[in-house]
Write an enzyme that holds these catalytic residues in place. Structure first.
Site, mmCIF file in Angstrom:
data_model
loop_
_atom_site.group_PDB
_atom_site.id
_atom_site.type_symbol
_atom_site.label_atom_id
_atom_site.label_comp_id
_atom_site.label_asym_id
_atom_site.label_seq_id
_atom_site.Cartn_x
_atom_site.Cartn_y
_atom_site.Cartn_z
ATOM 1 N N GLU A 120 -5.392 -4.676 10.684
ATOM 2 C CA GLU A 120 -4.364 -3.641 10.797
ATOM 3 C C GLU A 120 -4.618 -2.812 12.050
ATOM 4 O O GLU A 120 -5.378 -1.832 12.003
ATOM 5 C CB GLU A 120 -4.397 -2.727 9.571
ATOM 6 C CG GLU A 120 -4.064 -3.420 8.279
ATOM 7 C CD GLU A 120 -3.460 -2.456 7.276
ATOM 8 O OE1 GLU A 120 -2.359 -2.740 6.795
ATOM 9 O OE2 GLU A 120 -4.054 -1.400 7.006
ATOM 10 N N SER A 147 3.433 -1.884 10.295
ATOM 11 C CA SER A 147 4.885 -1.931 10.520
ATOM 12 C C SER A 147 5.520 -3.265 10.144
ATOM 13 O O SER A 147 6.431 -3.739 10.820
ATOM 14 C CB SER A 147 5.218 -1.558 11.966
ATOM 15 O OG SER A 147 4.846 -0.205 12.203
ATOM 16 N N GLY A 173 2.937 -1.117 4.244
ATOM 17 C CA GLY A 173 2.885 0.292 3.866
ATOM 18 C C GLY A 173 4.289 0.800 3.556
ATOM 19 O O GLY A 173 4.830 0.583 2.470
ATOM 20 N N GLY A 174 4.910 1.446 4.538
ATOM 21 C CA GLY A 174 6.213 2.089 4.360
ATOM 22 C C GLY A 174 7.251 1.239 3.641
ATOM 23 O O GLY A 174 7.906 1.703 2.705
ATOM 24 N N ASN A 229 0.862 -1.183 0.000
ATOM 25 C CA ASN A 229 0.000 0.000 0.000
ATOM 26 C C ASN A 229 0.897 1.232 0.000
ATOM 27 O O ASN A 229 1.495 1.572 1.010
ATOM 28 C CB ASN A 229 -0.887 -0.040 1.256
ATOM 29 C CG ASN A 229 -1.686 1.243 1.432
ATOM 30 O OD1 ASN A 229 -1.796 2.052 0.504
ATOM 31 N ND2 ASN A 229 -2.233 1.432 2.625
ATOM 32 N N TRP A 230 0.963 1.866 -1.153
ATOM 33 C CA TRP A 230 1.894 3.001 -1.298
ATOM 34 C C TRP A 230 1.358 4.286 -0.692
ATOM 35 O O TRP A 230 2.077 5.278 -0.614
ATOM 36 C CB TRP A 230 2.205 3.225 -2.778
ATOM 37 C CG TRP A 230 3.076 2.164 -3.386
ATOM 38 C CD1 TRP A 230 3.654 1.084 -2.739
ATOM 39 C CD2 TRP A 230 3.508 2.071 -4.755
ATOM 40 N NE1 TRP A 230 4.394 0.353 -3.627
ATOM 41 C CE2 TRP A 230 4.331 0.930 -4.871
ATOM 42 C CE3 TRP A 230 3.273 2.851 -5.893
ATOM 43 C CZ2 TRP A 230 4.911 0.548 -6.087
ATOM 44 C CZ3 TRP A 230 3.852 2.474 -7.092
ATOM 45 C CH2 TRP A 230 4.666 1.343 -7.188
ATOM 46 N N LYS A 231 0.091 4.320 -0.334
ATOM 47 C CA LYS A 231 -0.506 5.540 0.220
ATOM 48 C C LYS A 231 -0.250 6.724 -0.732
ATOM 49 O O LYS A 231 -0.259 6.522 -1.945
ATOM 50 C CB LYS A 231 0.021 5.798 1.630
ATOM 51 C CG LYS A 231 -0.088 4.532 2.488
ATOM 52 C CD LYS A 231 0.191 4.741 3.932
ATOM 53 C CE LYS A 231 0.064 3.394 4.650
ATOM 54 N NZ LYS A 231 0.146 3.519 6.102
ATOM 55 N N GLU A 274 -6.588 4.884 7.738
ATOM 56 C CA GLU A 274 -6.417 6.317 7.431
ATOM 57 C C GLU A 274 -7.696 6.892 6.821
ATOM 58 O O GLU A 274 -8.044 8.050 7.054
ATOM 59 C CB GLU A 274 -5.195 6.508 6.516
ATOM 60 C CG GLU A 274 -3.908 6.331 7.313
ATOM 61 C CD GLU A 274 -2.741 5.733 6.550
ATOM 62 O OE1 GLU A 274 -2.720 5.777 5.310
ATOM 63 O OE2 GLU A 274 -1.843 5.190 7.227
ATOM 64 N N HIS A 290 -9.487 1.364 4.984
ATOM 65 C CA HIS A 290 -8.167 1.504 5.604
ATOM 66 C C HIS A 290 -8.281 2.469 6.794
ATOM 67 O O HIS A 290 -9.061 3.421 6.747
ATOM 68 C CB HIS A 290 -7.169 2.037 4.574
ATOM 69 C CG HIS A 290 -5.770 2.039 5.104
ATOM 70 N ND1 HIS A 290 -5.296 3.054 5.878
ATOM 71 C CD2 HIS A 290 -4.784 1.116 5.015
ATOM 72 C CE1 HIS A 290 -4.044 2.762 6.244
ATOM 73 N NE2 HIS A 290 -3.715 1.597 5.729
ATOM 74 N N GLY A 340 2.515 2.513 10.592
ATOM 75 C CA GLY A 340 3.470 3.605 10.408
ATOM 76 C C GLY A 340 4.200 3.996 11.684
ATOM 77 O O GLY A 340 4.835 5.052 11.735
#
Ligand code: PGA
Length: 253
Positions: free
Chosen positions: A168, A214, A235-236, A11-13, A100, A98, A174
């Site tokens: 999640e 994470s 993610g990151g 997930n590149w956001k 966010e 998600h 993150g």
């Protein structure tokens, strides 16, 4: 139809526009030669989907999804995109709910449910994200929260709907602080029990449940080895081709 496991999502956001997407895939496709029968799916920003599709031409082992959709097919919804548009641009999957979206943009269970239905209608496989905040965890409400988020969607779905889930925990996203494999296993087992109670045991097994929060190359193995963990949503660490290739290469038994 069951999505082959493990399912490893990136997930590149709000990272990697079209030029960075091209650079990413130039490197990643050089590193990654494929490992059937798992599923690897990238969720670039919607504006990068077409470029991603072009870069992945001839690589059916690398698939694409969209990070968010609107529940209507078209209309006066400035700034939104529909499931059908995302599919036309190359997406096969859609993230829904998600954390966010829920916590920054105020998305509610009811909207997540409508988005899951819209994704299915357009032929996208929805990947529904659920997870509790730290406050909710401390109050012993993990199962209450994630099962409420799941139920809200199951209520509006036909039992044969193709669905993926991601657990999640909000406090792990993150933050560099991943859930322990035990925490993940417990939450995944609760989700599986609920699916089983609603849809029957065999149908419940068809739903891959991913862990996200994470995930890094050095914890991917233990998390993926936890009971009931069928994949990872990253993610990151998915922004870096080398780190993501290392995670995607994690052994899955
Ligand atoms: P993270 O994000 O890996 O950067 O914690 C996971 C996610 O939001 O899907």
């Amino acid at each position: 139809m069951m999505t082959p496991r493990p399912v490893i999502g990136g997930n590149w956001k709000m990272h990697h526009g079209p030029a960075d997407t091209r650079r990413f895939f130039q490197q990643f496709t050089g590193l990654w030669k494929g490992r059937p029968p798992g599923t690897i799916v990238f969720f670039p920003p919607a504006v990068s989907l077409s470029v991603a599709r072009e870069c992945l031409h001839g690589r059916p082992d690398l698939r694409l999804g969209v990070q968010n959709i609107h529940w209507e097919e078209r209309g006066a919804f400035t700034g939104e995109i529909s499931a059908a548009m995302a599919r036309e641009a190359g997406a096969e999957f859609a993230l829904v709910g998600h954390s966010e979206r829920r916590h920054i943009f105020g998305e509610r269970d009811e909207q997540a449910a409508r988005k899951v239905v819209a994704a299915l209608r357009a032929g996208l496989i929805p990947l529904l994200c659920v997870g509790e905040t730290l406050e909710e965890r401390r109050a012993g409400r993990v199962d209450d929260v994630i099962l409420r988020q799941l139920d809200a969607v199951l209520d509006s779905l036909p039992p044969d709907a193709g669905l993926l889930l991601a657990y999640e925990p909000v406090w792990a996203i993150g933050t560099g602080e991943n859930a322990t494999p035990g925490d993940a296993a417990a939450a995944h087992a609760a989700l599986r029990r609920r699916l089983s109670a609603r849809w029957g045991a065999s149908r419940a097994q068809d739903v891959a449940i991913l862990y996200g929060g994470s995930v890094k190359p050095d914890n991917a193995r233990d998390l993926l080895a936890a009971p009931e963990v069928d994949g990872l949503l990253v993610g990151g660490a998915s922004l870096d081709p080398t780190a993501f290739a290392a995670i995607a290469a994690t052994e899955f038994a």
